[in-house]
Design an enzyme around this catalytic site. Sequence first.
Site, mmCIF file in Angstrom:
data_model
loop_
_atom_site.group_PDB
_atom_site.id
_atom_site.type_symbol
_atom_site.label_atom_id
_atom_site.label_comp_id
_atom_site.label_asym_id
_atom_site.label_seq_id
_atom_site.Cartn_x
_atom_site.Cartn_y
_atom_site.Cartn_z
ATOM 1 N N THR A 32 -26.741 23.325 39.148
ATOM 2 C CA THR A 32 -26.863 23.431 37.698
ATOM 3 C C THR A 32 -26.652 24.859 37.205
ATOM 4 O OG1 THR A 32 -28.466 21.660 37.830
ATOM 5 C CG2 THR A 32 -28.422 22.892 35.780
ATOM 6 N N GLY A 90 -34.362 25.198 42.490
ATOM 7 C CA GLY A 90 -35.657 25.228 43.177
ATOM 8 C C GLY A 90 -35.630 26.227 44.326
ATOM 9 N N GLU A 134 -31.877 15.258 38.148
ATOM 10 C CA GLU A 134 -31.118 14.360 39.036
ATOM 11 C C GLU A 134 -30.369 13.311 38.238
ATOM 12 O OE1 GLU A 134 -30.783 13.998 42.379
ATOM 13 O OE2 GLU A 134 -31.962 15.757 42.899
#
Lengths: 668, 668
Positions: free
Chosen positions: A141, A180, A426
């Site tokens: 992303t 993350g 997601e």
Amino acid sequence: MSRVHDPSKQNAIDMDKARAAASINVVDVRNFLNDGAARWRKREKIVGILSTDPLFDKSKRPFQNRQQQFLRGESISNRLYELKEIHKWTQEDMTIALSVMDEGLAISFEPVIDLQATPDLLSKYSALVANKGILGCYLQTELGHGSNVNKLETTATYLPQTQEFEIHSPTLTSTKWWIGALGKTATHGVIQAKLILPGGKDMGPHLFLIQLRSLDTHKSLPGRIIGDIGPKAFGGWASTDNGFARFDHVRIPKENMLSKFAGVTDSGEYVTPPHAKMSFSGLLYFRSKMVTNAGWLIAKGATVSIRYATVRRQGEIGPDGLERQTISYPSLHARIIPLLARAYVYIELGRALTKRVDDLARGLSSGDMSQLAEMHVMTSGLKVLVSTTGIQDLETARRSMGGHGFSAFSGIGKLYADFVPAATYEGENFVLDQQVVRAALKTFRGLSSTKVPSLSITSLYLRHLLDKDSAPPSLDDQAWTQPTFAILLLEWRAAFLVQEIANTTSAPEPTAAHRASRAVTEAFVAGRVGELITGLDAALKPREAAVVRKVYLLFLLMTVESGLVDLFSFGLFPASRMQSRDATRGLRLAIAGLCKDLLPEAIGLSDAFGFTDWELDSALGAYDGKVYEALWAKAQQEPLNETDVTEAYQTSIRPLLLRGQKLAKAKL
Amino acid sequence: MSRVHDPSKQNAIDMDKARAAASINVVDVRNFLNDGAARWRKREKIVGILSTDPLFDKSKRPFQNRQQQFLRGESISNRLYELKEIHKWTQEDMTIALSVMDEGLAISFEPVIDLQATPDLLSKYSALVANKGILGCYLQTELGHGSNVNKLETTATYLPQTQEFEIHSPTLTSTKWWIGALGKTATHGVIQAKLILPGGKDMGPHLFLIQLRSLDTHKSLPGRIIGDIGPKAFGGWASTDNGFARFDHVRIPKENMLSKFAGVTDSGEYVTPPHAKMSFSGLLYFRSKMVTNAGWLIAKGATVSIRYATVRRQGEIGPDGLERQTISYPSLHARIIPLLARAYVYIELGRALTKRVDDLARGLSSGDMSQLAEMHVMTSGLKVLVSTTGIQDLETARRSMGGHGFSAFSGIGKLYADFVPAATYEGENFVLDQQVVRAALKTFRGLSSTKVPSLSITSLYLRHLLDKDSAPPSLDDQAWTQPTFAILLLEWRAAFLVQEIANTTSAPEPTAAHRASRAVTEAFVAGRVGELITGLDAALKPREAAVVRKVYLLFLLMTVESGLVDLFSFGLFPASRMQSRDATRGLRLAIAGLCKDLLPEAIGLSDAFGFTDWELDSALGAYDGKVYEALWAKAQQEPLNETDVTEAYQTSIRPLLLRGQKLAKAKL
């Protein structure tokens, strides 16, 4: 004051009584939910180790700020791998350990490197990745780009002179974002970037391994601007360092391209190896796990809210001369018993799906990908369904507890905060809906040439449109006792909704995709629940099977209820025979009846999830029912209570009071 | 790299274009929403003062822990009263200043003391209360007792010898809990306690003024154990010190009983003064304000999500060669344009209700309480409606923004966290539903003897059951362009649902009360929206009136859509004329059509709320559209980014890496 009735003493009595009232054997159902006695014992042992380790203590967590939670998360990650070594945990043990943690831990490298790296790259990195000798993240992303990977802006330009790729972030919006473990933890990353060939041809997004931080100092390497993106809504995922990264012409060796499926030659020509075949099975596996995980989360909400409603007394005086237990009110238990049903179904459904994915993956060698692709789409629908309903159920559990549900000590707020992004990560739910509908329309349009037996399990609901003699079921007095009736209704609803979109020549109304996607997914789920019901007699003894059958039936009727608008709209649900009387009354009474039947089993059915107090971390969900003692004890730990007089007194409260007293005196 | 298209530069262009596209005069609509130009100027001036005062800066807030947020809140409270003095703010100015704050401030003493204290007590305290010379709180809820005040355990025993009351907490569960400002701030409180007369007779709950903390040292006085109850879910209300208090035989003078309506004589006899008349108008006023406030909150959600969807581009390539603005997708704008409609209606409806409450209160002298009691019940229904839909709308706004919506910097998470307890405080929604239905049933059962003209405005929907010739409206091609059609449908739905419960001899199904309460409330609201539509021509110029009329019509159709199950169930919504085609398609297309019509006006309609960037405090809702610059700038302030290498490196990450590298080496 010994004559005073003490409600907090009553709590434990009420809980004991409720526990004694359950007719089921809790151990049997617990083993059933935990995939057998052996796996339960593993979980129990691991939870025993974790819950007594001081590092995993949760009592200070509600008072920690984000930095403290992040530091705690990192020390937990390290400790988990230390424990793995100490106790010689297998990979399965480690999976169990991670699954009982309620922390977003920044240690799970995406399996993408295993799937897409060449053997050379794997030989260099796979042992390091597996043992956390390097810590990875997956940079997809960007600040300005989400699910549409084709529009990612980061570039990887091939330089044949030096046989390197140059990774570059040309714009602010190309900054990698939300990644993350990127912010402070990861040493390496797999990055999605547009492959630019010599001459400037843009080959679209490809994957590259890139080192981010020094393995000696942990400093970010030159040309990388790396940081944490800041706190998340609701305080969710506080311990995870979702991060950003910008790259300024960073060079990486050619071998770092994950080129199992596509690569460049030394001179810079694009090549696709023969027999390249992408595997969906990783994503399928992940998503089937997501169903199970949602089940366990809802199970926590169900356990806490059912326990609290069992000991909380409020309102009318009951036959025992005390206020009634709130769980005895139909308007309350009709909200929380359904959570139990959803939890049971998702846990078992997810497990069945995981097994099915295993079978499919194994069957891949035969070369038949069609089922796999369809299952891929179906898991998109399931992702939407379980995230939407799971989020809702957690909030239902929290609100069912009244005022105290809003205390951080109820524990449910944290579960919600950590789960709610599932609706948007997601693949945003509304985007996934479109995928499900596209696939359903494709199958529908191929129907005329299709024989019923060739419909896959995900499209079976369309069989009703093929058989000219087939008609929707009609409601009779026994309808709501029969799983088949609900399943048929839900299948017809899906079929009609898909047919409606297919038959609409103009643009479909804006909610059509969402309605159809949900209907198709729920028809699939209903079918699987039918299979689960059939399998109950083999899985449980008669008494337990009978009770769990009611739990499953409740799930089916709840699903019918939530689909009533569509059922009415397509004439599948009959209007009342009496003018201006509620046509849904029969269904609603059937649901209420099941909830009432399950009421004496509620504590047993929720105990059967097997959660310890450490796992639940909820004052209101205390196993022994002593909720008020627990709330009191937790409040005493609030840092604001360390001093009687707050430091705000000198700086703010005193000036406010003195000004007010002066003004008041002036007015007298 | 100047050839690269930079999406972040496009943002401001897109926002400017959208702003230019609106056909309405934003200033006119802004004055309309802000209750006139004069009041808007007041708000603008006050916001100007607050937003430039360093103490009201919000940029550090997302990174503050609870203690820091509490200290900030206290200093803000003090500063607000300082500014009031400096700028000679009127009470109205102060109300505006408080309304534009997005903090739970612990400074609003309950009006209960003004309403129920005797003149003697008032003369001693009212100037102090009004000027914050003392700081109050209202101690009702106990650890074990919420809305059922009759079961409160705290006692106030009258001691005739010394003419004192003894306030006592006999059990753990009698601990006062959740009390706003009690934890660390309040010096005094009004406490609900059971009045015990000499001889032991329990007279039920009454109110007493009790001092909690010393006015010299702020220490809690002897016999009071006082503290903060700890953090709230989602980090909500972080700056408020909701507190607990236990009392150990604390004596207060007899005069401290709030005995305007009931008291004790010196010797300890219970007395009710003649002409005691409780006034509901305080609560009514509070609840009508709640409708307006919910409107302004939804307005924030609408503004932020519409602005972000205007500048965010994703997915398909549009005619300008760029990815389409996400607001152009019907599946997206059909979710967020409705928020605009709900905000407009609640703002105007709440304001109209406040005026109506003023009228009712003024008319009280005539002695007619019937309307007041009914309005009291109706505001219970409204509290449920606006809290339920407002919470939902904020979450819809947040999710509509995809991944970035989960960033704390979207600003919506905080609004949600602070608003979500509205579903459970001040009367749990499910309890309030019962009250609404009880009142509706009472009116229904009196119907036979009732002439239509005597039905009050809150029960007008029942007129349809009185007139034998009256029949539900039938759907025709023009139906969804007519506000009246939707209003009639919603009224009939309410009437049938109430009739259904009345006609059910057995227990009603568990969701019946909720369905009926919602229907009754929505019928009332729909009627008021009809009035608002009628009033538009007088309130706005033709162009603006035409656009806002569509906003209101959209609200009515949304309400019909959300009530479809009931409408179908009672035969009010006709099944499709074609077999197995979607009967709701016409309604859904009408809603989609209105959303599409309003699309070019969306930025104008949301600008008209008049929020400054300081009020919104959202990177994604930036007025100029520069959302990515704003997200980037905010992330740079994250405390974790103060150092490149986190302190977790030495303590956790390095040990993890070294262990992993050792294990990997061992495997090679």
